[in-house]
Design an enzyme around this catalytic site. Structure first.
Site, PDB file in Angstrom:
ATOM      1  CE  LYS A  13       2.810  69.690  86.326  1.00 35.59           C
ATOM      2  NZ  LYS A  13       2.945  68.391  86.749  1.00 35.59           N
ATOM      3  N   PRO A 101       2.971  76.960  94.623  1.00 36.12           N
ATOM      4  CG  PRO A 101       1.909  75.000  95.334  1.00 36.12           C
ATOM      5  CD  PRO A 101       1.665  76.287  94.623  1.00 36.12           C
ATOM      6  CB  VAL A 102       8.724  76.641  95.910  1.00 36.83           C
ATOM      7  CG1 VAL A 102      10.128  76.265  95.457  1.00 36.83           C
ATOM      8  CG2 VAL A 102       8.468  78.130  95.701  1.00 36.83           C
ATOM      9  CB  ALA A 103       9.863  71.857  95.323  1.00 35.44           C
ATOM     10  CB  ALA A 111       4.439  78.833  85.817  1.00 33.57           C
ATOM     11  CG  ASP A 143       6.122  69.951  83.590  1.00 29.34           C
ATOM     12  OD1 ASP A 143       5.769  68.981  82.903  1.00 29.34           O
ATOM     13  OD2 ASP A 143       6.359  69.885  84.808  1.00 29.34           O
TER      14      ASP A 143
HETATM   15  O1  C5P Z   1      12.413  68.523  82.263  1.00 28.56           O
HETATM   16  P1  C5P Z   1      12.554  68.911  83.686  1.00 28.56           P
HETATM   17  O2  C5P Z   1      13.745  69.791  83.936  1.00 28.56           O
HETATM   18  O3  C5P Z   1      11.307  69.496  84.279  1.00 28.56           O
HETATM   19  O4  C5P Z   1      12.797  67.565  84.485  1.00 28.56           O
HETATM   20  C1  C5P Z   1      13.285  67.545  85.802  1.00 28.56           C
HETATM   21  C2  C5P Z   1      13.745  66.136  86.149  1.00 28.56           C
HETATM   22  O5  C5P Z   1      12.592  65.264  86.239  1.00 28.56           O
HETATM   23  C3  C5P Z   1      14.631  65.475  85.126  1.00 28.56           C
HETATM   24  O6  C5P Z   1      15.982  65.795  85.345  1.00 28.56           O
HETATM   25  C4  C5P Z   1      14.356  64.003  85.345  1.00 28.56           C
HETATM   26  O7  C5P Z   1      15.053  63.520  86.483  1.00 28.56           O
HETATM   27  C5  C5P Z   1      12.883  63.983  85.705  1.00 28.56           C
HETATM   28  N1  C5P Z   1      12.012  63.728  84.538  1.00 28.56           N
HETATM   29  C6  C5P Z   1      11.979  62.453  83.970  1.00 28.56           C
HETATM   30  N2  C5P Z   1      11.156  62.221  82.900  1.00 28.56           N
HETATM   31  C7  C5P Z   1      10.374  63.200  82.400  1.00 28.56           C
HETATM   32  C8  C5P Z   1      10.389  64.488  82.961  1.00 28.56           C
HETATM   33  C9  C5P Z   1      11.224  64.731  84.039  1.00 28.56           C
HETATM   34  O8  C5P Z   1      12.673  61.548  84.427  1.00 28.56           O
HETATM   35  N3  C5P Z   1       9.581  62.920  81.356  1.00 28.56           N
END
Ligand code: C5P
Length: 306
Positions: A13, A101-103, A111, A143
């Site tokens: 994405k 790509p990772v991270a 995905a 995501d």
């Molecule tokens: O939801 P996800 O596991 O992808 O989020 C990873 C990290 O990104 C969360 O732990 C948070 O630190 C940050 N995040 C955030 N606000 C969002 C989405 C992600 O702060 N709307």
């Protein structure tokens, strides 16, 4: 005859706009974003097994040293979550083939989570309704629902609430990857640090962006791309500024950090232009360069056999 193996692809994405708002009571940031799925894919293949196991393969350029191969991998969490939603305990041998790509700020892990949900649902013959799949996806990560839906979509909430957006035509993106990934939580923490003490506005999607998409106006879209996480990503990786400038000099219509970075995106006017910009960027040896169209489909079964 029951199915023995299922393969599912899920796309990377990008965010055409990523508006980041205040921190909510659950610790996540309020988001208003336009997602687009582009033609870079991970594939998840699942087969019957008593245990839940995971193996990760990747294209040679990708560093997968940070991808866990134990229970913490998102595909294992996805399989467990789906089984327990149906009150079941099931095993599966899960193989991830990474092309995203990772991270890299392109939701490769998400995905994989979405692909694992779809693959296990098919393997186990569960036929989970779409709404329930979207809810399970939201539990896995912000995501992940978009990786199920694909296309172009508006994302709100913490990103997990997805509404498809009808758009015309195709866009071409050049993707510049970095050798080293960036941690999403660290980029959000840097965003908070940069805003220390200041009131963060509620996130918005610019009207010009909707207008550009309605008219399939590549130049206007390039000018209205916006990413509120970009200053934080650039603060952690100042060298990305040079990469963005390089892409603009190579005639891209827009240059932006992808999500939380460090991948960079360059909007082009068609495939031939993308090839030209990718060729120019490659000569500067800033990182791996590829190009891909968007929007593309979300996670879907590409092979199933007994
Ligand atoms: O939801 P996800 O596991 O992808 O989020 C990873 C990290 O990104 C969360 O732990 C948070 O630190 C940050 N995040 C955030 N606000 C969002 C989405 C992600 O702060 N709307």
């Amino acid at each position: 005859m029951s199915i023995g193996t299922v393969a599912v692809t899920a796309p990377a994405k990008i965010n055409l706009s990523l508006g980041v708002g205040p921190v909510r009571s659950d610790g996540f940031h309020a988001l208003a974003t336009i997602y687009q799925a582009i033609g870079l894919y991970d594939q998840v293949t699942v087969s019957h097994s008593d245990d839940l196991t995971v193996k990760v393969n990747a294209e040679a350029r990708l560093d997968i040293s940070g991808v866990p191969t134990d229970d913490t991998n998102i595909v294992v969490r996805a399989a467990r979550l789906l089984a327990s939603h149906h009150g079941l305990e099931r095993g599966a041998e899960i193989v991830i083939d990474k092309g995203i790509p990772v991270a890299g700020g392109m939701a490769g892990g998400s995905a994989d989570g979405a692909a694992a949900l779809v693959a296990c649902d098919h393997l186990w013959g569960l036929e989970t309704p779409r709404e329930a799949m979207l809810e399970l996806a939201a539990e896995l990560g912000s995501d992940v629902p978009f990786a199920l839906v694909g296309g172009t979509a508006i994302g709100t909430g913490r990103g997990e609430s997805v509404a498809p957006l009808m758009t015309r035509g195709e866009y071409w993106w050049v993707v510049l990857e970095s050798d080293r990934g960036l941690s999403t939580p660290e980029v959000y923490a840097e965003f908070d640090r940069l805003h220390d003490g200041a009131v963060v506005d509620e996130p918005e999607i610019p009207d010009e962006l909707f207008a550009a998409l309605r008219g399939h106006d590549v130049e206007a879209l390039g000018a209205s791309l916006v990413n509120d996480l970009q200053p934080a990503a650039l603060s952690l990786r100042p060298e990305l500024e040079n990469a963005l400038e390089r892409g603009r000099l190579e005639s891209a219509y827009g240059a932006i950090v992808s999500g939380s970075g460090p991948s960079c995106l360059f909007l082009c006017d068609g495939r031939a232009h993308a090839m030209q910009v990718a060729g120019g960027l490659t000569e500067h040896r800033l990182g791996h360069v590829s190009f891909a169209p968007g929007p593309v489909h979300g996670a879907r079964v590409v092979a199933a056999d007994g």
